[in-house]
Structures are given as C-alpha cells and as structure tokens.
Design a protein around this motif. Structure first.
Motif, PDB file in Angstrom:
ATOM      1  N   GLN A 157     -12.385 -65.201  15.887  1.00  0.00           N
ATOM      2  CA  GLN A 157     -13.716 -65.513  16.430  1.00  0.00           C
ATOM      3  C   GLN A 157     -13.639 -65.578  17.953  1.00  0.00           C
ATOM      4  O   GLN A 157     -12.666 -66.100  18.506  1.00  0.00           O
ATOM      5  N   ASP A 158     -14.693 -65.045  18.595  1.00  0.00           N
ATOM      6  CA  ASP A 158     -14.729 -65.086  20.065  1.00  0.00           C
ATOM      7  C   ASP A 158     -14.711 -66.534  20.539  1.00  0.00           C
ATOM      8  O   ASP A 158     -15.327 -67.412  19.920  1.00  0.00           O
ATOM      9  N   ALA A 159     -14.025 -66.782  21.657  1.00  0.00           N
ATOM     10  CA  ALA A 159     -13.855 -68.143  22.177  1.00  0.00           C
ATOM     11  C   ALA A 159     -14.469 -68.250  23.559  1.00  0.00           C
ATOM     12  O   ALA A 159     -14.156 -67.452  24.454  1.00  0.00           O
ATOM     13  N   ASP A 160     -15.326 -69.221  23.742  1.00  0.00           N
ATOM     14  CA  ASP A 160     -15.928 -69.560  25.042  1.00  0.00           C
ATOM     15  C   ASP A 160     -16.886 -68.502  25.578  1.00  0.00           C
ATOM     16  O   ASP A 160     -17.914 -68.827  26.158  1.00  0.00           O
ATOM     17  N   ARG A 161     -16.573 -67.249  25.424  1.00  0.00           N
ATOM     18  CA  ARG A 161     -17.416 -66.176  25.973  1.00  0.00           C
ATOM     19  C   ARG A 161     -17.318 -64.954  25.063  1.00  0.00           C
ATOM     20  O   ARG A 161     -16.350 -64.813  24.294  1.00  0.00           O
ATOM     21  N   PRO A 162     -18.246 -64.020  25.155  1.00  0.00           N
ATOM     22  CA  PRO A 162     -18.186 -62.814  24.319  1.00  0.00           C
ATOM     23  C   PRO A 162     -17.217 -61.781  24.890  1.00  0.00           C
ATOM     24  O   PRO A 162     -16.697 -61.913  25.995  1.00  0.00           O
ATOM     25  N   LEU A 163     -17.037 -60.735  24.142  1.00  0.00           N
ATOM     26  CA  LEU A 163     -16.287 -59.571  24.609  1.00  0.00           C
ATOM     27  C   LEU A 163     -17.060 -58.917  25.741  1.00  0.00           C
ATOM     28  O   LEU A 163     -18.287 -58.736  25.657  1.00  0.00           O
ATOM     29  N   LEU A 164     -16.326 -58.501  26.793  1.00  0.00           N
ATOM     30  CA  LEU A 164     -16.956 -57.878  27.958  1.00  0.00           C
ATOM     31  C   LEU A 164     -16.194 -56.619  28.348  1.00  0.00           C
ATOM     32  O   LEU A 164     -14.968 -56.542  28.165  1.00  0.00           O
ATOM     33  N   GLY A 165     -16.920 -55.622  28.911  1.00  0.00           N
ATOM     34  CA  GLY A 165     -16.243 -54.410  29.360  1.00  0.00           C
ATOM     35  C   GLY A 165     -17.216 -53.387  29.906  1.00  0.00           C
ATOM     36  O   GLY A 165     -18.434 -53.613  29.996  1.00  0.00           O
ATOM     37  N   ALA A 166     -16.673 -52.222  30.294  1.00  0.00           N
ATOM     38  CA  ALA A 166     -17.468 -51.137  30.866  1.00  0.00           C
ATOM     39  C   ALA A 166     -16.736 -49.822  30.649  1.00  0.00           C
ATOM     40  O   ALA A 166     -15.529 -49.798  30.336  1.00  0.00           O
ATOM     41  N   GLY A 167     -17.463 -48.709  30.822  1.00  0.00           N
ATOM     42  CA  GLY A 167     -16.843 -47.402  30.647  1.00  0.00           C
ATOM     43  C   GLY A 167     -17.755 -46.282  31.110  1.00  0.00           C
ATOM     44  O   GLY A 167     -18.890 -46.503  31.556  1.00  0.00           O
ATOM     45  N   VAL A 168     -17.240 -45.069  31.036  1.00  0.00           N
ATOM     46  CA  VAL A 168     -17.998 -43.866  31.391  1.00  0.00           C
ATOM     47  C   VAL A 168     -18.083 -42.976  30.165  1.00  0.00           C
ATOM     48  O   VAL A 168     -17.252 -43.073  29.242  1.00  0.00           O
ATOM     49  N   SER A 169     -19.074 -42.098  30.152  1.00  0.00           N
ATOM     50  CA  SER A 169     -19.264 -41.251  28.974  1.00  0.00           C
ATOM     51  C   SER A 169     -19.857 -39.910  29.374  1.00  0.00           C
ATOM     52  O   SER A 169     -20.384 -39.723  30.481  1.00  0.00           O
ATOM     53  N   TYR A 170     -19.750 -38.984  28.459  1.00  0.00           N
ATOM     54  CA  TYR A 170     -20.376 -37.664  28.589  1.00  0.00           C
ATOM     55  C   TYR A 170     -21.137 -37.399  27.298  1.00  0.00           C
ATOM     56  O   TYR A 170     -20.713 -37.795  26.206  1.00  0.00           O
ATOM     57  N   GLY A 171     -22.262 -36.684  27.425  1.00  0.00           N
ATOM     58  CA  GLY A 171     -23.030 -36.386  26.232  1.00  0.00           C
ATOM     59  C   GLY A 171     -23.871 -35.135  26.385  1.00  0.00           C
ATOM     60  O   GLY A 171     -24.009 -34.563  27.481  1.00  0.00           O
ATOM     61  N   TYR A 172     -24.421 -34.718  25.279  1.00  0.00           N
ATOM     62  CA  TYR A 172     -25.281 -33.524  25.246  1.00  0.00           C
ATOM     63  C   TYR A 172     -26.364 -33.744  24.205  1.00  0.00           C
ATOM     64  O   TYR A 172     -26.086 -34.223  23.094  1.00  0.00           O
ATOM     65  N   LEU A 173     -27.597 -33.408  24.565  1.00  0.00           N
ATOM     66  CA  LEU A 173     -28.729 -33.533  23.641  1.00  0.00           C
ATOM     67  C   LEU A 173     -29.196 -32.143  23.252  1.00  0.00           C
ATOM     68  O   LEU A 173     -29.532 -31.310  24.107  1.00  0.00           O
ATOM     69  N   LEU A 174     -29.226 -31.893  21.943  1.00  0.00           N
ATOM     70  CA  LEU A 174     -29.594 -30.591  21.393  1.00  0.00           C
ATOM     71  C   LEU A 174     -30.927 -30.694  20.663  1.00  0.00           C
ATOM     72  O   LEU A 174     -31.032 -31.413  19.661  1.00  0.00           O
ATOM     73  N   ASN A 232     -12.392 -56.545  27.486  1.00  0.00           N
ATOM     74  CA  ASN A 232     -11.573 -57.760  27.513  1.00  0.00           C
ATOM     75  C   ASN A 232     -12.168 -58.775  26.542  1.00  0.00           C
ATOM     76  O   ASN A 232     -13.393 -58.972  26.531  1.00  0.00           O
ATOM     77  N   MET A 233     -11.318 -59.350  25.747  1.00  0.00           N
ATOM     78  CA  MET A 233     -11.799 -60.324  24.771  1.00  0.00           C
ATOM     79  C   MET A 233     -10.875 -61.542  24.744  1.00  0.00           C
ATOM     80  O   MET A 233      -9.658 -61.418  24.904  1.00  0.00           O
ATOM     81  N   LYS A 234     -11.482 -62.684  24.551  1.00  0.00           N
ATOM     82  CA  LYS A 234     -10.755 -63.940  24.365  1.00  0.00           C
ATOM     83  C   LYS A 234     -11.188 -64.498  23.017  1.00  0.00           C
ATOM     84  O   LYS A 234     -12.392 -64.697  22.786  1.00  0.00           O
ATOM     85  N   TYR A 235     -10.233 -64.758  22.129  1.00  0.00           N
ATOM     86  CA  TYR A 235     -10.599 -65.145  20.768  1.00  0.00           C
ATOM     87  C   TYR A 235      -9.612 -66.184  20.228  1.00  0.00           C
ATOM     88  O   TYR A 235      -8.449 -66.274  20.644  1.00  0.00           O
ATOM     89  N   ASP A 236     -10.130 -66.929  19.263  1.00  0.00           N
ATOM     90  CA  ASP A 236      -9.324 -67.917  18.537  1.00  0.00           C
ATOM     91  C   ASP A 236      -8.957 -67.354  17.168  1.00  0.00           C
ATOM     92  O   ASP A 236      -9.760 -66.644  16.538  1.00  0.00           O
ATOM     93  N   THR A 237      -7.773 -67.747  16.686  1.00  0.00           N
ATOM     94  CA  THR A 237      -7.323 -67.367  15.345  1.00  0.00           C
ATOM     95  C   THR A 237      -7.242 -68.621  14.481  1.00  0.00           C
ATOM     96  O   THR A 237      -6.639 -69.622  14.885  1.00  0.00           O
ATOM     97  N   TYR A 238      -7.873 -68.542  13.299  1.00  0.00           N
ATOM     98  CA  TYR A 238      -7.905 -69.670  12.360  1.00  0.00           C
ATOM     99  C   TYR A 238      -7.308 -69.221  11.031  1.00  0.00           C
ATOM    100  O   TYR A 238      -7.304 -68.025  10.685  1.00  0.00           O
ATOM    101  N   TYR A 239      -6.861 -70.205  10.270  1.00  0.00           N
ATOM    102  CA  TYR A 239      -6.512 -69.914   8.884  1.00  0.00           C
ATOM    103  C   TYR A 239      -7.807 -69.612   8.128  1.00  0.00           C
ATOM    104  O   TYR A 239      -8.813 -70.315   8.264  1.00  0.00           O
ATOM    105  N   ASN A 240      -7.755 -68.588   7.298  1.00  0.00           N
ATOM    106  CA  ASN A 240      -8.945 -68.129   6.607  1.00  0.00           C
ATOM    107  C   ASN A 240      -9.190 -68.949   5.339  1.00  0.00           C
ATOM    108  O   ASN A 240      -9.112 -68.457   4.206  1.00  0.00           O
TER     109      ASN A 240
END
Length: 277
Positions: A202-219, A237-245
């Motif tokens: 489970q995410d801890a304290d804050r959500p997953l964060l990030g960025a990137g670039v992409s290429y695409g084509y519309l037909l 980047n992600m910060k998460y806790d691990t628990y026993y299930n």
C-alpha cells in the motif's frame, strides 16, 4: 448742295406743322370712354360698390390662391423621397430573410472547429484496468489529454488489485490536433493497495509520482472514429508499506522504489468531436 466751309449739306424740309404732326406715331393711349369705365365698374366685386362694408382684398386673394389641403398635390421632392424610402425598406426585408435562412441551413459543426476527443485504452482493458480519457485542443498544434484509470478488483482474500491513477499529457501535433503524428510530455500520480499471496502493498504518506515522454499516431477510421497508438517511457517513484496479508496484519517494512522504463502504452479507440471556436 455744296458749302464753302462744311462741304455738302443735306437739307430736310417740312410742308407744314400740321402735316409733320400727322406723321408722328400716336403711341399714347386715348382716355377710356364712358362705356369702358362702366364695364370696369361692373366687373368690380359687389362688396366694393355702394355703402356696403368693404371686404379684405388679401383674404379674397388668399382664398382664391391657396388650394384645399385635402386636394393639395405632393411636392415632387417629397414624393421622390417617399418612394426611395419605401424601396429601401423593401430591399432590406429579403436580405434579412435570406440571412436567417442561410444561418438556419449552416452546419452545426464547422469544418474549422476545435478538436475534442473522447477515448478508451484497449490495452489497459486487457490488464483489467477500466479507463476513459478526454482530449481537447488548446492551440494550433497543441492539445491536452487527461486519462483516468481505475482498478477496483477484489478477487479473493489472497488476491486483490485496487488502483486509481491520473496521467495527464500535453501533446504537440506535427499537422493539427486529431490528425497524424504527435509527441507528448506526461506526468502520473497514483494510489494503490495490492494483495498478493503472503503480502499486501500500500502507498505510504504520498501517492506514486513520475513523468515521461511519448510518441503517438492517430489514424482516422471513418467519420468521427479513429484509432490511436501511443508508447511512452519515463520515471516513477513510489513509497509503500508492506503488510502481512491477513486481517489487521502487521507492517513488515517501508520501502522506496525508483522506476525507469515504460510508463505509457496504449491502443485507443477515439470518438472525435468538433467544437465551435
């Protein structure tokens, strides 16, 4: 006859005063006779004769000269102005009706409208992630897309995948938005709670964060429909806790992970709209 000082002289003679007087033209008018004066007196208005009260001659003249207002003719200039005004009014009415007809028959979606698309990613659906996205043109070559991805699945006590992710992207189109090739710059933010066998993440304290670039084509596929291919890579980047299930399982540890790789991949079905500028 010849004169010693003046030369030749012409002498005009007259036979007598009476004869000369008879030859002078009679330009003067003779005094009116008594009969003529009687006719003039009879022609005068009766009101001017005898002891009767005289009538104002100016009133008589006004009565004789001024026509009846009801039968007075219209001045040529006024008639011309009136006909011109009527003609102008008649010429305006058809133009107005023509304009309204043209407006009523114009298409509701102009050809040069602003691009707007609604889409869903079939690749995400293959991974059991429900999703929908909207894209709108913000410039001559620019558009902004906002995908929403949601996964609510609880399979069993040992397996569950619950995620919610936003991945907005700014796109630059080489031709125009909604047609051809584009390059994108995207960001992502996500929350997750995943059970898998022994552990739960489970995410801890804050959500997953990030960025990137992409290429695409519309037909274009015909009409308002189109297919969109896109592939992107970047960082997360992600910060998460691990628990026993297990119910109220203890926390095992807290970790931070950096990820480089594929951050965006899709084959989307797009329905395109045109919005008036």
């Amino acid at each position: 006859m010849a004169h010693p000082l003046w030369g030749e002289v012409v002498v005009v003679g007259c036979r007598g005063f009476q004869d000369c007087q008879s030859e002078i033209p009679q330009n003067r008018q003779e005094p009116a006779s008594a009969a003529r004066r009687q006719e003039q007196q009879e022609a005068l208005p009766v009101a001017l004769q005898g002891d009767k009260e005289p009538v104002d001659s100016s009133a008589v003249a006004a009565t004789a000269v001024v026509p009846d207002a009801a039968t007075a003719p219209v001045a040529p200039d006024a008639a011309t102005a009136l006909s011109t005004s009527v003609a102008s009014s008649a010429s305006v009415t058809p133009s107005s009706s023509t304009a309204s007809t043209s407006t009523a028959t114009s298409p509701s979606l102009p050809a040069n409208g602003r691009y707007l698309g609604v889409k869903t990613n079939l690749a995400a659906w293959a991974g059991t992630i429900m999703n929908v996205a909207a894209e709108v043109q913000v410039g001559k070559h620019l558009s902004v897309e906002l995908p929403i991805l949601w996964c609510p699945w609880h399979i069993s006590g040992k397996h569950a995948v619950k995620t919610f992710t936003l991945q907005p992207e700014a796109r630059y189109w080489l031709s125009k938005p909604g047609s051809g090739h584009f390059f994108g710059l995207h960001a992502h933010v996500g929350w997750f709670n995943v059970k898998w066998n022994r552990d739960r993440y489970q995410d801890a304290d804050r959500p997953l964060l990030g960025a990137g670039v992409s290429y695409g084509y519309l037909l274009p596929l015909g009409g308002h429909w189109a297919g969109e291919f896109t592939l992107g890579a970047g960082y997360a980047n992600m910060k998460y806790d691990t628990y026993y299930n297990i119910d109220n399982g203890a926390r095992i540890d807290t970790r931070t992970k950096n990820y480089w790789g594929i951050t965006r991949m899709g084959f989307s079905i797009v329905y395109r709209f045109n919005l008036k500028k």
